[in-house]
Design an enzyme around this catalytic site. Structure first.
Site, PDB file in Angstrom:
ATOM      1  N   GLU A   1     -34.700 -32.219  -3.888  1.00 38.99           N
ATOM      2  CA  GLU A   1     -35.697 -33.079  -3.249  1.00 38.99           C
ATOM      3  C   GLU A   1     -36.072 -32.547  -1.869  1.00 38.99           C
ATOM      4  O   GLU A   1     -35.199 -32.160  -1.083  1.00 38.99           O
ATOM      5  CB  GLU A   1     -35.157 -34.514  -3.139  1.00 38.99           C
ATOM      6  CG  GLU A   1     -36.181 -35.461  -2.504  1.00 38.99           C
ATOM      7  CD  GLU A   1     -35.782 -36.931  -2.567  1.00 38.99           C
ATOM      8  OE1 GLU A   1     -34.780 -37.268  -3.222  1.00 38.99           O
ATOM      9  OE2 GLU A   1     -36.500 -37.738  -1.937  1.00 38.99           O
TER      10      GLU A   1
ATOM     11  N   HIS B   1     -41.029 -38.046   2.896  1.00 37.52           N
ATOM     12  CA  HIS B   1     -40.196 -36.988   3.483  1.00 37.52           C
ATOM     13  C   HIS B   1     -41.036 -35.798   3.956  1.00 37.52           C
ATOM     14  O   HIS B   1     -40.833 -35.306   5.066  1.00 37.52           O
ATOM     15  CB  HIS B   1     -39.159 -36.486   2.469  1.00 37.52           C
ATOM     16  CG  HIS B   1     -38.111 -37.505   2.111  1.00 37.52           C
ATOM     17  ND1 HIS B   1     -37.194 -37.298   1.122  1.00 37.52           N
ATOM     18  CD2 HIS B   1     -37.850 -38.734   2.614  1.00 37.52           C
ATOM     19  CE1 HIS B   1     -36.395 -38.356   1.025  1.00 37.52           C
ATOM     20  NE2 HIS B   1     -36.782 -39.251   1.921  1.00 37.52           N
TER      21      HIS B   1
ATOM     22  N   GLU C   1     -39.778 -45.612  -4.014  1.00 36.08           N
ATOM     23  CA  GLU C   1     -38.471 -45.877  -3.386  1.00 36.08           C
ATOM     24  C   GLU C   1     -38.754 -46.672  -2.118  1.00 36.08           C
ATOM     25  O   GLU C   1     -38.239 -46.383  -1.052  1.00 36.08           O
ATOM     26  CB  GLU C   1     -37.762 -44.579  -3.014  1.00 36.08           C
ATOM     27  CG  GLU C   1     -37.363 -43.703  -4.178  1.00 36.08           C
ATOM     28  CD  GLU C   1     -36.795 -42.371  -3.712  1.00 36.08           C
ATOM     29  OE1 GLU C   1     -37.358 -41.766  -2.776  1.00 36.08           O
ATOM     30  OE2 GLU C   1     -35.778 -41.953  -4.270  1.00 36.08           O
TER      31      GLU C   1
ATOM     32  N   TYR D   1     -25.231 -41.101  -2.378  1.00 32.93           N
ATOM     33  CA  TYR D   1     -25.488 -40.851  -0.960  1.00 32.93           C
ATOM     34  C   TYR D   1     -24.400 -40.031  -0.275  1.00 32.93           C
ATOM     35  O   TYR D   1     -24.629 -39.417   0.757  1.00 32.93           O
ATOM     36  CB  TYR D   1     -25.607 -42.177  -0.194  1.00 32.93           C
ATOM     37  CG  TYR D   1     -26.779 -43.023  -0.595  1.00 32.93           C
ATOM     38  CD1 TYR D   1     -28.055 -42.482  -0.662  1.00 32.93           C
ATOM     39  CD2 TYR D   1     -26.617 -44.380  -0.891  1.00 32.93           C
ATOM     40  CE1 TYR D   1     -29.145 -43.265  -1.019  1.00 32.93           C
ATOM     41  CE2 TYR D   1     -27.703 -45.172  -1.247  1.00 32.93           C
ATOM     42  CZ  TYR D   1     -28.960 -44.615  -1.305  1.00 32.93           C
ATOM     43  OH  TYR D   1     -30.018 -45.389  -1.649  1.00 32.93           O
TER      44      TYR D   1
ATOM     45  N   ASP E   1     -36.478 -40.434   8.469  1.00 32.68           N
ATOM     46  CA  ASP E   1     -36.641 -40.826   7.069  1.00 32.68           C
ATOM     47  C   ASP E   1     -36.640 -42.349   6.933  1.00 32.68           C
ATOM     48  O   ASP E   1     -35.584 -42.968   6.860  1.00 32.68           O
ATOM     49  CB  ASP E   1     -35.485 -40.194   6.268  1.00 32.68           C
ATOM     50  CG  ASP E   1     -35.552 -40.518   4.785  1.00 32.68           C
ATOM     51  OD1 ASP E   1     -36.524 -41.160   4.340  1.00 32.68           O
ATOM     52  OD2 ASP E   1     -34.610 -40.131   4.064  1.00 32.68           O
TER      53      ASP E   1
ATOM     54  N   HIS F   1     -30.689 -40.171  -9.885  1.00 36.77           N
ATOM     55  CA  HIS F   1     -30.620 -39.730  -8.483  1.00 36.77           C
ATOM     56  C   HIS F   1     -29.154 -39.668  -8.090  1.00 36.77           C
ATOM     57  O   HIS F   1     -28.394 -40.556  -8.429  1.00 36.77           O
ATOM     58  CB  HIS F   1     -31.386 -40.704  -7.584  1.00 36.77           C
ATOM     59  CG  HIS F   1     -31.657 -40.165  -6.210  1.00 36.77           C
ATOM     60  ND1 HIS F   1     -30.650 -39.850  -5.322  1.00 36.77           N
ATOM     61  CD2 HIS F   1     -32.819 -39.876  -5.580  1.00 36.77           C
ATOM     62  CE1 HIS F   1     -31.189 -39.393  -4.203  1.00 36.77           C
ATOM     63  NE2 HIS F   1     -32.503 -39.395  -4.332  1.00 36.77           N
TER      64      HIS F   1
ATOM     65  N   HIS G   1     -41.703 -38.682  -5.555  1.00 31.41           N
ATOM     66  CA  HIS G   1     -41.259 -39.921  -4.929  1.00 31.41           C
ATOM     67  C   HIS G   1     -42.410 -40.416  -4.084  1.00 31.41           C
ATOM     68  O   HIS G   1     -42.830 -39.739  -3.136  1.00 31.41           O
ATOM     69  CB  HIS G   1     -40.019 -39.689  -4.065  1.00 31.41           C
ATOM     70  CG  HIS G   1     -38.759 -39.579  -4.850  1.00 31.41           C
ATOM     71  ND1 HIS G   1     -37.570 -39.168  -4.294  1.00 31.41           N
ATOM     72  CD2 HIS G   1     -38.501 -39.858  -6.154  1.00 31.41           C
ATOM     73  CE1 HIS G   1     -36.624 -39.195  -5.236  1.00 31.41           C
ATOM     74  NE2 HIS G   1     -37.169 -39.592  -6.367  1.00 31.41           N
TER      75      HIS G   1
ATOM     76  N   HIS H   1     -38.782 -45.283   4.712  1.00 31.58           N
ATOM     77  CA  HIS H   1     -39.810 -45.554   3.706  1.00 31.58           C
ATOM     78  C   HIS H   1     -40.533 -46.871   4.009  1.00 31.58           C
ATOM     79  O   HIS H   1     -39.961 -47.789   4.565  1.00 31.58           O
ATOM     80  CB  HIS H   1     -39.178 -45.648   2.317  1.00 31.58           C
ATOM     81  CG  HIS H   1     -38.443 -44.401   1.907  1.00 31.58           C
ATOM     82  ND1 HIS H   1     -38.000 -44.190   0.631  1.00 31.58           N
ATOM     83  CD2 HIS H   1     -38.094 -43.290   2.603  1.00 31.58           C
ATOM     84  CE1 HIS H   1     -37.394 -43.010   0.558  1.00 31.58           C
ATOM     85  NE2 HIS H   1     -37.428 -42.448   1.752  1.00 31.58           N
TER      86      HIS H   1
ATOM     87  N   HIS I   1     -30.321 -34.468  -2.998  1.00 33.04           N
ATOM     88  CA  HIS I   1     -30.655 -34.027  -1.645  1.00 33.04           C
ATOM     89  C   HIS I   1     -29.852 -32.761  -1.402  1.00 33.04           C
ATOM     90  O   HIS I   1     -28.631 -32.780  -1.579  1.00 33.04           O
ATOM     91  CB  HIS I   1     -30.282 -35.102  -0.627  1.00 33.04           C
ATOM     92  CG  HIS I   1     -31.044 -36.379  -0.819  1.00 33.04           C
ATOM     93  ND1 HIS I   1     -30.855 -37.480  -0.028  1.00 33.04           N
ATOM     94  CD2 HIS I   1     -32.004 -36.727  -1.712  1.00 33.04           C
ATOM     95  CE1 HIS I   1     -31.671 -38.447  -0.433  1.00 33.04           C
ATOM     96  NE2 HIS I   1     -32.372 -38.021  -1.449  1.00 33.04           N
TER      97      HIS I   1
ATOM     98  N   ASP J   1     -41.069 -35.750  -2.210  1.00 33.68           N
ATOM     99  CA  ASP J   1     -41.095 -37.106  -1.656  1.00 33.68           C
ATOM    100  C   ASP J   1     -42.198 -37.157  -0.600  1.00 33.68           C
ATOM    101  O   ASP J   1     -42.132 -36.431   0.404  1.00 33.68           O
ATOM    102  CB  ASP J   1     -39.724 -37.448  -1.056  1.00 33.68           C
ATOM    103  CG  ASP J   1     -39.628 -38.888  -0.572  1.00 33.68           C
ATOM    104  OD1 ASP J   1     -40.515 -39.314   0.190  1.00 33.68           O
ATOM    105  OD2 ASP J   1     -38.665 -39.579  -0.941  1.00 33.68           O
TER     106      ASP J   1
ATOM    107  N   ARG K   1     -22.759 -45.483  -3.196  1.00 33.86           N
ATOM    108  CA  ARG K   1     -22.037 -45.489  -1.910  1.00 33.86           C
ATOM    109  C   ARG K   1     -20.530 -45.296  -2.070  1.00 33.86           C
ATOM    110  O   ARG K   1     -19.773 -45.485  -1.128  1.00 33.86           O
ATOM    111  CB  ARG K   1     -22.303 -46.810  -1.166  1.00 33.86           C
ATOM    112  CG  ARG K   1     -23.754 -46.959  -0.786  1.00 33.86           C
ATOM    113  CD  ARG K   1     -24.041 -48.314  -0.154  1.00 33.86           C
ATOM    114  NE  ARG K   1     -25.470 -48.575  -0.158  1.00 33.86           N
ATOM    115  CZ  ARG K   1     -26.327 -48.058   0.730  1.00 33.86           C
ATOM    116  NH1 ARG K   1     -25.885 -47.262   1.681  1.00 33.86           N
ATOM    117  NH2 ARG K   1     -27.610 -48.337   0.651  1.00 33.86           N
TER     118      ARG K   1
HETATM  119 MN    MN Z   1     -36.923 -39.687  -2.277  1.00 31.22          MN
HETATM  120 ZN    ZN Z   2     -33.724 -38.965  -2.686  1.00 29.12          ZN
HETATM  121 MN    MN Z   3     -35.744 -41.067   2.138  1.00 29.71          MN
END
Ligand code: MN
Ligand code: ZN
Ligand code: MN
Length: 285
Positions: free
Chosen positions: A144, A181, A260, A70, A228, A67, A215, A230, A107, A178, A37
């Site tokens: 992804e 996703h 995740e 963000y 999105d 990964h 994922h 999870h 992403h 994913d 972040r």
């Molecule tokens: Mn993912």
């Molecule tokens: Zn991701």
């Molecule tokens: Mn996600």
């Protein structure tokens, strides 16, 4: 045999991740190589790098995946945000390589109103330039699949193909699928037939041989919702059974299945990662 793991916290330093993963039953882990972040991070210390690599071996973590953060948006129309994103992504490529991590999942990016075509071209160009700038030799960038929330790109297999078509060093790229996703993006996987149809599309457009990470997330949101969110395996709109299609698919047998899903304790007081990994392993035939 597939590999099973989860996204693991790096609180205190990256070198704490292998043991944390081992303790919840992972033989594969995914991690951020810095605070996800924030833009800035202090350079990795020699000692951290050594400890990390030793513990990957000691705790028998066979697959390691990084990964990206963000904040990174390689399609950002704003120059200031874009250059921060570019710098940060390049920095992450170098960090992954320093840690001997073979994959960096990312992403693709959000066009923020500039249009999909603009975004796809900008992402491909940035990836080409970042790879050169990073002077890395090994780490593979895994694009992804996304849910397509807001103006996020990568919610169709075609969009990912279009990016890969424009990158120069094809051998430095692959794909991370994913489950939550693609489901939120509108690809059904809930029945055997739907699963086969979705995987056939994936294979035709992207090639299953270009898939390196799954994922493994259930979805709080509906098919085609583009939201999105999870959920724990078996507690969402996908449900438990479809995960057995993935896990027992011979074409995916050497891939890492990475959770995740939300962290914390399940109602019976166990770590949710332990519970979800057990659910996945029990689906193996
Ligand atoms: Mn993912
Ligand atoms: Zn991701
Ligand atoms: Mn996600």
């Amino acid at each position: 045999m597939p590999f099973f793991g989860a996204h693991i916290s790096i609180a205190g330093g990256v070198h704490f991740a292998p043991e944390r993963g081992y303790k919840v039953g992972c033989n594969a882990i995914q991690l951020f190589t810095k605070n996800a972040r924030q833009w800035k991070a202090s350079p990795l210390k020699e000692e951290e790098i050594i400890n990390f690599k030793e513990d990957i071996l000691r705790f028998k973590i066979y697959k390691v995946i990084a990964h990206d953060g963000y904040l990174i948006n390689l399609a950002a129309p704003d120059d200031r945000i874009f250059s921060k994103s570019f710098e940060s992504f390049t920095f992450e490529l170098r960090r992954a390589e320093l840690l001997d991590i073979p994959y960096l999942v990312m992403h693709p990016g959000s066009h923020l109103g500039k249009g999909e075509d603009y975004g796809i071209k900008k992402i491909a160009k940035s990836l080409n330039e970042s790879l050169l700038e990073s002077e890395t030799k090994k780490v593979k960038i895994l694009l992804e699949t996304t849910a397509g929330q807001g103006t996020n790109l990568g919610y169709t297999f075609e969009q990912i193909r279009d990016i890969i078509d424009m990158v120069d060093k094809k051998d430095r790229f692959g794909i991370c699928l994913d489950t939550a996703h693609i489901f939120a993006a509108g690809y059904d996987i809930r029945s055997r037939e739907a699963y086969e149809e979705t995987m056939e599309k994936f294979d035709k457009i992207l090639g299953i041989s270009n898939l390196f990470v799954i994922h493994t997330n259930d979805s709080k949101s509906e098919l085609g919702s583009h939201v999105d969110r999870h959920e724990h395996i078996g507690f969402g709109k996908i449900g438990k059974d479809p995960f057995s299609f993935f896990i027992n698919d011979p074409r995916l047998k050497d891939l890492p299945f990475i959770l995740e899903t939300p962290k914390g304790r399940s109602p019976d007081g166990r770590d949710w990662d332990i519970v979800n990994l057990e659910t996945l392993r029990n689906l193996q035939q």
